[in-house]
Design a protein around this motif. Structure first.
Motif, PDB file in Angstrom:
ATOM      1  N   VAL A   1       0.865  -1.180   0.000  1.00 24.85           N
ATOM      2  CA  VAL A   1       0.000   0.000   0.000  1.00 24.85           C
ATOM      3  C   VAL A   1       0.904   1.233   0.000  1.00 24.85           C
ATOM      4  O   VAL A   1       1.765   1.392   0.873  1.00 24.85           O
ATOM      5  CB  VAL A   1      -0.935   0.034   1.222  1.00 24.85           C
ATOM      6  N   ARG A   2       0.741   2.082  -0.983  1.00 26.78           N
ATOM      7  CA  ARG A   2       1.562   3.287  -1.086  1.00 26.78           C
ATOM      8  C   ARG A   2       1.098   4.349  -0.082  1.00 26.78           C
ATOM      9  O   ARG A   2      -0.090   4.460   0.219  1.00 26.78           O
ATOM     10  CB  ARG A   2       1.490   3.852  -2.498  1.00 26.78           C
ATOM     11  N   ILE A   3       2.058   5.101   0.406  1.00 30.24           N
ATOM     12  CA  ILE A   3       1.763   6.214   1.321  1.00 30.24           C
ATOM     13  C   ILE A   3       2.135   7.511   0.603  1.00 30.24           C
ATOM     14  O   ILE A   3       3.275   7.699   0.180  1.00 30.24           O
ATOM     15  CB  ILE A   3       2.538   6.073   2.639  1.00 30.24           C
ATOM     16  N   ASN A   4       1.146   8.368   0.433  1.00 26.17           N
ATOM     17  CA  ASN A   4       1.349   9.616  -0.308  1.00 26.17           C
ATOM     18  C   ASN A   4       2.253  10.576   0.442  1.00 26.17           C
ATOM     19  O   ASN A   4       3.187  11.137  -0.115  1.00 26.17           O
ATOM     20  CB  ASN A   4      -0.008  10.269  -0.587  1.00 26.17           C
ATOM     21  N   ARG A   5       1.989  10.751   1.749  1.00 25.13           N
ATOM     22  CA  ARG A   5       2.728  11.764   2.505  1.00 25.13           C
ATOM     23  C   ARG A   5       2.560  11.562   4.005  1.00 25.13           C
ATOM     24  O   ARG A   5       1.616  10.912   4.472  1.00 25.13           O
ATOM     25  CB  ARG A   5       2.229  13.169   2.148  1.00 25.13           C
ATOM     26  N   ILE A   6       3.489  12.125   4.747  1.00 18.35           N
ATOM     27  CA  ILE A   6       3.374  12.299   6.194  1.00 18.35           C
ATOM     28  C   ILE A   6       3.696  13.762   6.476  1.00 18.35           C
ATOM     29  O   ILE A   6       4.717  14.276   6.017  1.00 18.35           O
ATOM     30  CB  ILE A   6       4.341  11.396   6.974  1.00 18.35           C
ATOM     31  N   HIS A   7       2.794  14.422   7.184  1.00 21.90           N
ATOM     32  CA  HIS A   7       3.101  15.804   7.569  1.00 21.90           C
ATOM     33  C   HIS A   7       2.818  16.022   9.045  1.00 21.90           C
ATOM     34  O   HIS A   7       2.019  15.312   9.659  1.00 21.90           O
ATOM     35  CB  HIS A   7       2.331  16.813   6.712  1.00 21.90           C
ATOM     36  N   MET A   8       3.523  16.995   9.621  1.00 21.43           N
ATOM     37  CA  MET A   8       3.372  17.342  11.033  1.00 21.43           C
ATOM     38  C   MET A   8       2.337  18.452  11.197  1.00 21.43           C
ATOM     39  O   MET A   8       2.210  19.317  10.337  1.00 21.43           O
ATOM     40  CB  MET A   8       4.709  17.805  11.610  1.00 21.43           C
ATOM     41  N   GLU A   9       1.636  18.416  12.313  1.00 22.51           N
ATOM     42  CA  GLU A   9       0.685  19.473  12.626  1.00 22.51           C
ATOM     43  C   GLU A   9       0.337  19.411  14.104  1.00 22.51           C
ATOM     44  O   GLU A   9       0.850  18.556  14.849  1.00 22.51           O
ATOM     45  CB  GLU A   9      -0.579  19.370  11.763  1.00 22.51           C
ATOM     46  N   GLU A  10      -0.537  20.297  14.538  1.00 24.21           N
ATOM     47  CA  GLU A  10      -0.976  20.313  15.935  1.00 24.21           C
ATOM     48  C   GLU A  10      -2.406  19.806  16.034  1.00 24.21           C
ATOM     49  O   GLU A  10      -3.212  19.992  15.131  1.00 24.21           O
ATOM     50  CB  GLU A  10      -0.888  21.739  16.494  1.00 24.21           C
ATOM     51  N   ASP A  11      -2.701  19.158  17.154  1.00 31.36           N
ATOM     52  CA  ASP A  11      -4.048  18.628  17.375  1.00 31.36           C
ATOM     53  C   ASP A  11      -4.977  19.737  17.863  1.00 31.36           C
ATOM     54  O   ASP A  11      -4.528  20.814  18.289  1.00 31.36           O
ATOM     55  CB  ASP A  11      -4.000  17.503  18.403  1.00 31.36           C
ATOM     56  N   THR A  12      -6.270  19.467  17.792  1.00 32.08           N
ATOM     57  CA  THR A  12      -7.283  20.412  18.264  1.00 32.08           C
ATOM     58  C   THR A  12      -7.680  20.098  19.700  1.00 32.08           C
ATOM     59  O   THR A  12      -7.272  19.074  20.260  1.00 32.08           O
ATOM     60  CB  THR A  12      -8.536  20.324  17.371  1.00 32.08           C
ATOM     61  N   ALA A  13      -8.482  20.934  20.302  1.00 31.73           N
ATOM     62  CA  ALA A  13      -9.029  20.656  21.621  1.00 31.73           C
ATOM     63  C   ALA A  13     -10.073  19.546  21.515  1.00 31.73           C
ATOM     64  O   ALA A  13     -10.497  19.163  20.424  1.00 31.73           O
ATOM     65  CB  ALA A  13      -9.653  21.921  22.204  1.00 31.73           C
ATOM     66  N   LYS A  14     -10.492  19.032  22.660  1.00 32.21           N
ATOM     67  CA  LYS A  14     -11.499  17.967  22.677  1.00 32.21           C
ATOM     68  C   LYS A  14     -12.832  18.541  23.115  1.00 32.21           C
ATOM     69  O   LYS A  14     -12.901  19.271  24.117  1.00 32.21           O
ATOM     70  CB  LYS A  14     -11.070  16.850  23.632  1.00 32.21           C
ATOM     71  N   GLN A  15     -13.887  18.221  22.378  1.00 31.30           N
ATOM     72  CA  GLN A  15     -15.220  18.762  22.670  1.00 31.30           C
ATOM     73  C   GLN A  15     -16.142  17.685  23.236  1.00 31.30           C
ATOM     74  O   GLN A  15     -16.081  16.530  22.820  1.00 31.30           O
ATOM     75  CB  GLN A  15     -15.840  19.342  21.391  1.00 31.30           C
ATOM     76  N   PHE A  16     -16.968  18.073  24.177  1.00 38.13           N
ATOM     77  CA  PHE A  16     -17.967  17.185  24.777  1.00 38.13           C
ATOM     78  C   PHE A  16     -19.336  17.817  24.537  1.00 38.13           C
ATOM     79  O   PHE A  16     -19.677  18.831  25.152  1.00 38.13           O
ATOM     80  CB  PHE A  16     -17.698  17.011  26.273  1.00 38.13           C
ATOM     81  N   HIS A  17     -20.091  17.242  23.633  1.00 40.22           N
ATOM     82  CA  HIS A  17     -21.383  17.809  23.249  1.00 40.22           C
ATOM     83  C   HIS A  17     -22.487  17.308  24.182  1.00 40.22           C
ATOM     84  O   HIS A  17     -22.745  16.109  24.267  1.00 40.22           O
ATOM     85  CB  HIS A  17     -21.705  17.450  21.801  1.00 40.22           C
TER      86      HIS A  17
END
Length: 476
Positions: A116-132
């Protein structure tokens, strides 16, 4: 009508670092809500991000293990959109310059190996967690800013089995690298699956639907299998697939519509102005790559060669690295790899589950388990006696001490066994006649009688052999 199924997967994986992607806040899971945040995580005016070096190291490890080409020039971009879980109103990511591209991973399926080919890996930051909640939404910003890598596959998978194998292979690889704890149930690894159907042999992809935030390997396969059936039914009835985002409902084992998508969202990406491009030193990258830990496939090959274990046994160890590491400690002083393996993946795992104890917290000393297995191998104790000894070994006791205290030494003295066997045969003339008449079950009965007289200490295999020899002598 027959259809070709096209599946691509995006995986968000939290990196194992002490602090967040662009701030010094800790990344500990399960802390009191909003206790692991600072001004940068909350997007206060005038604050500036600082790239986490440890996160870059982890990303390089992941790229290397998954055969991606690493870009030594690290650049970040802004992804502009406003949600309550992104207090800045934008996310810092790598849209235009991913740290890795053009990789692959091999998976095992019922039809053999597949790449299975992998197009890309990129770094980023996660979001906060929401409780609805019914009365509103609660937000925990502890997760906001946690370092992530996003792993984007090519659309190379065609069914739920392949997709599940792909996620599991990635999970194992990242787990062995120490890049992430990959605990899907805690959200540190999350899967978004894109699925589309097109008529068999067609070249143009069908309209895709995305299933968000799948939190287990089994749910990946179940959600895809359901979605393929759902889309095929619509197309067979002359309907049209609408581009949409869906979620998997575990109770009904079905996917449920979240929202329709009318087109591609324009996030207005542009280079992050507060992080200057960073040129990574080639020697530093090579040092990281040269010191990677053993990966799952390398361990699989070693276990096949060194221990001659079955594919199933190896798969159990690969799925549980901590168990495998204990097994390797056992094998440093054990003579029978298969017997030790059986005790590890059957008895040890069952004992831990029964007593609700983790491998990290168990008291068992691997050298003690090895000693117990060696005692079974040498005939010092029987398998039945070992079950009793094992309970104490799991509590940290030396098996030799346990055997001595409980008087469990197995009798393998031929003269002593010969006397017991002759005594039993003299008492059981009917069993001799039964054996003479071809009733082999008589041997088992006689072995039981000898075991009873020896209080369970007679060597069963030796006893069986000697009884048969004595019976044959008596019926001549």
């Amino acid at each position: 009508m027959e259809y070709d199924v096209v599946i691509g997967i995006e995986i968000h994986c939290e990196l194992k670092t002490n602090s967040k992607m662009f701030s010094s806040s800790p990344t500990t899971f399960g802390r009191v809500a909003n206790s692991c945040v600072n001004e940068i995580d909350l997007g206060h005016p005038g604050t500036l991000p600082c790239v986490n070096k440890g996160a870059v190291v982890q990303a390089i490890k992941a790229c290397t293990a998954l055969h991606l080409e690493i870009d030594p020039l690290v650049k970040f971009d802004r992804k502009n959109y406003y949600y309550s879980d992104l207090p800045k109103g934008f996310q810092i990511t790598q849209q235009f310059h991913p740290i890795g591209s053009n990789g692959y991973i091999e998976i095992e399926t019922s039809k053999g190996k597949k790449t299975v080919r992998i197009n890309r890996i990129h770094m980023e930051e996660d979001t906060a967690k929401q409780f609805h909640l019914n009365e509103g939404t609660l937000i925990d910003f502890n997760r906001a800013g946690t370092p992530l890598i996003e792993i984007v596959s090519e659309p190379d998978m065609t069914n739920g089995e392949e997709a599940a194998a792909y996620v599991e292979s990635l999970r194992q690889t990242l787990y062995y690298l120490g890049v992430s704890d990959v605990k899907m149930e805690e959200g540190s690894m999350r899967c978004d699956v894109n699925i589309s159907l097109m008529p068999k042999g067609a070249t143009e992809y069908g309209v895709k639907n995305e299933i968000k935030n799948l939190n287990s390997i089994s749910n990946v396969q179940k959600a895809i299998d359901f979605e393929i059936e759902r889309q095929a039914k619509i197309l067979d009835e002359g309907g049209v697939i609408q581009q949409a985002t869906r979620r998997f409902d575990e109770a009904t084992k079905s996917t449920i519509l979240m929202r329709l998508k009318e087109g591609t969202v324009d996030y207005k990406f542009f280079p992050e102005p507060n992080i200057v491009p960073i040129r990574l030193d080639d020697a530093w990258i090579k040092q990281i790559q040269d010191n990677l830990p053993e990966l799952p496939e390398q361990r699989r090959s070693r276990y096949e060669k060194d221990y001659q274990l079955s594919a199933y046994d190896i798969s159990v160890f690969l799925a549980n690295k901590e168990l495998a590491e204990v097994y390797e400690e056992v094998m440093k002083s054990c003579d029978n790899a298969k017997l030790a393996c059986n005790w590890m993946i059957t008895e040890v795992l069952a004992w831990l589950a029964k007593n609700e104890i983790s491998i990290e917290n168990m008291k068992m000393n691997p050298t003690h388990l090895a000693k117990m297995v060696n005692m079974i191998e040498k005939g010092d104790i029987s398998s039945k006696q070992a079950k009793e000894v094992f309970e104490d070994v799991m509590l940290g006791k030396d098996p030799e001490v346990v055997v001595s205290e409980k008087g469990l030494v197995q009798v393998s003295d031929t003269s002593m066994l010969d006397a017991l066997i002759k005594e039993v045969l003299d008492e059981q003339p009917q069993s001799i006649e039964d054996y003479r008449n071809g009733k082999d079950r008589a041997v088992g009965f006689l072995v039981g009688q000898v075991m009873k007289k020896s209080k369970g200490q007679a060597n069963p295999a030796m006893t069986n052999k000697m009884i048969v020899e004595e019976l044959n002598n008596r019926i001549k």
